[in-house]
Design a protein around this motif. Structure first.
Motif, PDB file in Angstrom:
ATOM      1  N   VAL A  36      29.530  68.004 -30.032  1.00 24.51           N
ATOM      2  CA  VAL A  36      29.588  68.305 -31.467  1.00 24.51           C
ATOM      3  C   VAL A  36      28.159  68.571 -31.923  1.00 24.51           C
ATOM      4  CG1 VAL A  36      30.242  67.521 -33.760  1.00 24.51           C
ATOM      5  CG2 VAL A  36      31.620  66.855 -31.776  1.00 24.51           C
ATOM      6  N   ILE A  37      27.934  69.739 -32.500  1.00 21.13           N
ATOM      7  CA  ILE A  37      26.595  70.202 -32.855  1.00 21.13           C
ATOM      8  C   ILE A  37      26.563  70.582 -34.329  1.00 21.13           C
ATOM      9  CG2 ILE A  37      24.863  72.004 -32.437  1.00 21.13           C
ATOM     10  CD1 ILE A  37      26.042  72.234 -29.584  1.00 21.13           C
ATOM     11  N   VAL A  38      25.516  70.173 -35.026  1.00 21.82           N
ATOM     12  CA  VAL A  38      25.284  70.592 -36.411  1.00 21.82           C
ATOM     13  C   VAL A  38      24.256  71.715 -36.392  1.00 21.82           C
ATOM     14  CG1 VAL A  38      24.440  69.893 -38.677  1.00 21.82           C
ATOM     15  CG2 VAL A  38      25.849  68.320 -37.344  1.00 21.82           C
ATOM     16  N   ARG A  39      24.565  72.810 -37.083  1.00 12.59           N
ATOM     17  CA  ARG A  39      23.678  73.983 -37.050  1.00 12.59           C
ATOM     18  C   ARG A  39      23.399  74.468 -38.469  1.00 12.59           C
ATOM     19  NH1 ARG A  39      25.852  78.393 -33.320  1.00 12.59           N
ATOM     20  NH2 ARG A  39      24.812  77.083 -31.768  1.00 12.59           N
ATOM     21  N   GLY A  40      22.159  74.858 -38.730  1.00 12.07           N
ATOM     22  CA  GLY A  40      21.778  75.376 -40.035  1.00 12.07           C
ATOM     23  C   GLY A  40      22.326  76.773 -40.279  1.00 12.07           C
ATOM     24  N   ASP A  41      22.779  77.029 -41.498  1.00 15.33           N
ATOM     25  CA  ASP A  41      23.320  78.323 -41.876  1.00 15.33           C
ATOM     26  C   ASP A  41      22.786  78.685 -43.255  1.00 15.33           C
ATOM     27  OD1 ASP A  41      24.790  80.540 -42.655  1.00 15.33           O
ATOM     28  OD2 ASP A  41      26.696  79.782 -41.873  1.00 15.33           O
TER      29      ASP A  41
ATOM     30  N   VAL B 282      32.039  72.058 -30.578  1.00 13.82           N
ATOM     31  CA  VAL B 282      32.357  72.243 -31.997  1.00 13.82           C
ATOM     32  C   VAL B 282      31.036  72.335 -32.761  1.00 13.82           C
ATOM     33  CG1 VAL B 282      33.223  71.090 -34.064  1.00 13.82           C
ATOM     34  CG2 VAL B 282      34.634  71.194 -32.030  1.00 13.82           C
ATOM     35  N   VAL B 283      30.882  73.373 -33.559  1.00 10.51           N
ATOM     36  CA  VAL B 283      29.654  73.589 -34.332  1.00 10.51           C
ATOM     37  C   VAL B 283      29.968  73.417 -35.813  1.00 10.51           C
ATOM     38  CG1 VAL B 283      27.824  75.207 -34.924  1.00 10.51           C
ATOM     39  CG2 VAL B 283      28.729  75.149 -32.585  1.00 10.51           C
ATOM     40  N   LEU B 284      29.228  72.524 -36.465  1.00 15.29           N
ATOM     41  CA  LEU B 284      29.395  72.284 -37.904  1.00 15.29           C
ATOM     42  C   LEU B 284      28.259  72.976 -38.655  1.00 15.29           C
ATOM     43  CD1 LEU B 284      30.237  68.449 -37.890  1.00 15.29           C
ATOM     44  CD2 LEU B 284      31.760  70.385 -37.524  1.00 15.29           C
TER      45      LEU B 284
ATOM     46  N   ALA C 198      27.020  64.404 -31.203  1.00 15.71           N
ATOM     47  CA  ALA C 198      27.975  63.665 -30.372  1.00 15.71           C
ATOM     48  C   ALA C 198      28.079  64.393 -29.035  1.00 15.71           C
ATOM     49  CB  ALA C 198      29.338  63.554 -31.038  1.00 15.71           C
ATOM     50  N   LYS C 199      27.731  63.686 -27.963  1.00 10.79           N
ATOM     51  CA  LYS C 199      27.676  64.302 -26.630  1.00 10.79           C
ATOM     52  C   LYS C 199      29.020  64.162 -25.920  1.00 10.79           C
ATOM     53  CE  LYS C 199      24.846  64.393 -22.427  1.00 10.79           C
ATOM     54  NZ  LYS C 199      24.624  65.846 -22.585  1.00 10.79           N
ATOM     55  N   GLY C 200      29.441  65.253 -25.330  1.00 11.28           N
ATOM     56  CA  GLY C 200      30.704  65.250 -24.597  1.00 11.28           C
ATOM     57  C   GLY C 200      30.630  64.392 -23.333  1.00 11.28           C
ATOM     58  N   GLY C 201      31.783  63.875 -22.921  1.00 10.59           N
ATOM     59  CA  GLY C 201      31.837  63.023 -21.741  1.00 10.59           C
ATOM     60  C   GLY C 201      31.649  63.812 -20.447  1.00 10.59           C
ATOM     61  N   ARG C 202      31.067  63.158 -19.445  1.00 11.56           N
ATOM     62  CA  ARG C 202      30.867  63.779 -18.132  1.00 11.56           C
ATOM     63  C   ARG C 202      32.198  63.862 -17.391  1.00 11.56           C
ATOM     64  NH1 ARG C 202      30.391  61.611 -13.254  1.00 11.56           N
ATOM     65  NH2 ARG C 202      30.220  59.510 -14.143  1.00 11.56           N
ATOM     66  N   GLY C 203      32.402  64.933 -16.661  1.00 11.16           N
ATOM     67  CA  GLY C 203      33.609  65.071 -15.863  1.00 11.16           C
ATOM     68  C   GLY C 203      33.585  64.132 -14.668  1.00 11.16           C
ATOM     69  N   GLY C 204      34.760  63.618 -14.270  1.00 15.96           N
ATOM     70  CA  GLY C 204      34.849  62.722 -13.117  1.00 15.96           C
ATOM     71  C   GLY C 204      34.756  63.480 -11.798  1.00 15.96           C
ATOM     72  N   LYS C 205      34.373  62.780 -10.756  1.00 19.39           N
ATOM     73  CA  LYS C 205      34.228  63.376  -9.423  1.00 19.39           C
ATOM     74  C   LYS C 205      35.574  63.383  -8.705  1.00 19.39           C
ATOM     75  CE  LYS C 205      29.753  63.985  -9.647  1.00 19.39           C
ATOM     76  NZ  LYS C 205      29.180  65.364  -9.700  1.00 19.39           N
TER      77      LYS C 205
END
Length: 340
Positions: free
Chosen positions: A44-49, A85-87, A117-124
């Motif tokens: 989840v990323i917040v971006r200036g507009d 997701v970009v806010l 908010a950082k996405g979870g790492r994929g499992g091996k």
């Protein structure tokens, strides 16, 4: 509607789980493990507009969730990562964790980004666990969960000059005359209920931004009147212009009260360069600058926005002060470039 503070729930995507799989192919009796890894969950990323001026959109939707990663597959195929997701938010937005009050970042310019908010790492998958002594592993890892937060988004307007004055000091009228902004103007207290920005054009393609902020009254630093709503926005201005109507009962007392409210709220804010502008000069019909103790003000101006009196001198003084401040800010960068 101007909205300058909202709470938003965000959840990053969970990572995909790894796969347990064994190669099954005709004439290959010892295919071995080939379970792929899970994909990463979306951030989840917040971006200036620059096209936004308010946080109003987040009053309609206050929960956002990024896509989860896909599970791994056989043949060592890694699952697809989830989309971010970009806010979008207006420049000048501060992002905090609402629970811990931790400052996560600030969006100051167009396209500035802050990972909130950082996405979870994929499992091996089981192919990852193959060793010389463990050639048929059935182990796999589940994907990690993404971060969950409730964000506090707070917008603080960014302007070069901020107007400070009591209700009906003439701030909105001045803004409408020197810029293309059209704030609501009426002869009653607190006509301005939300901040307004305007761009002041000068000759030779010069311009700067001014902010008309809701009126300040005694006790504003304690939240009285529009109080803290006003003071939050004035923090981001580079210099302050204290507007005092020429028909005020006591010019010195009004200036002292305004400066006291500013200093009580923030010493940093009180240390900004400032000038004093006597407004509504048309009530006198002549040019007159009262003699008052203005402290370290860089200028005293008397104007009539309605009568277009004294505006050029005031705007030129503001521009010269902004240039001086810019030169001071750039000097450390020049000195650093000269270092061997």
């Amino acid at each position: 509607m101007f909205v300058d503070r909202v709470l938003v729930k965000v959840e990053a995507g969970t990572g995909g789980s790894g796969q347990t799989s064994f190669r099954r192919e005709k004439y290959v009796p010892m295919g071995g493990p080939d379970g792929g890894d899970g994909g990463r969950g979306g951030d989840v990323i917040v971006r200036g507009d620059r096209n936004l001026t308010t946080l109003l959109d987040y009053t309609y939707r206050d929960s956002w969730k990024a896509e989860r990663g896909q599970h791994g597959e056989g043949s060592n195929r890694t699952g697809r990562s989830g989309d971010d997701v970009v806010l979008p938010v207006p420049p000048g937005t501060i992002i905090r964790d609402s629970r811990t009050k931790e400052l996560l970042g600030e969006v100051m310019e167009h396209d500035d980004t802050v990972l909130v908010a950082k996405g979870g790492r994929g499992g091996k998958g089981n192919a990852f666990f193959v060793t010389a002594t463990h050639q048929s592993p059935r182990e796999w890892q589940p994907g990690e969960e993404g971060e969950m937060r409730t964000l506090e988004l707070e917008l603080k307007l960014i302007a070069d000059v901020g107007f400070v004055g009591q209700p009906n000091a003439g701030k909105s009228t001045l803004l409408s005359v020197i810029s293309a902004a059209r704030p609501k103007i009426a002869d009653y207290p607190f006509t301005t209920l939300s901040p307004n920005l305007g761009v002041v054009p000068l000759s030779d393609h010069r311009s700067f931004v001014v902010a008309d902020i809701p009126g300040i009254i005694e006790g504003a630093h304690e939240g009285k009147g529009l109080g803290l709503q006003f003071l939050r926005h004035i923090e981001r201005t580079r210099l302050l212009a204290f507007l005092i109507p020429i028909d005020a009962m006591d010019w010195q007392a009004e200036l002292d009260q305004l400066r006291h409210e500013i200093a009580s709220y923030s010493e940093e804010l009180a240390a900004k360069p400032y000038c004093v502008v006597f407004s509504k000069l048309d009530l006198l019909g002549e040019h007159y600058i009262p003699e008052i103790d203005a402290g370290a003000a860089f200028g005293l101006y008397a104007i009539s926005a309605a009568g277009r009196m004294g505006l050029d001198t005031m705007l030129d003084g503001w521009w010269r002060q902004l240039l001086a401040m810019r030169a001071i800010a750039e000097q450390p960068l020049k000195d650093a470039q000269l270092l061997p």
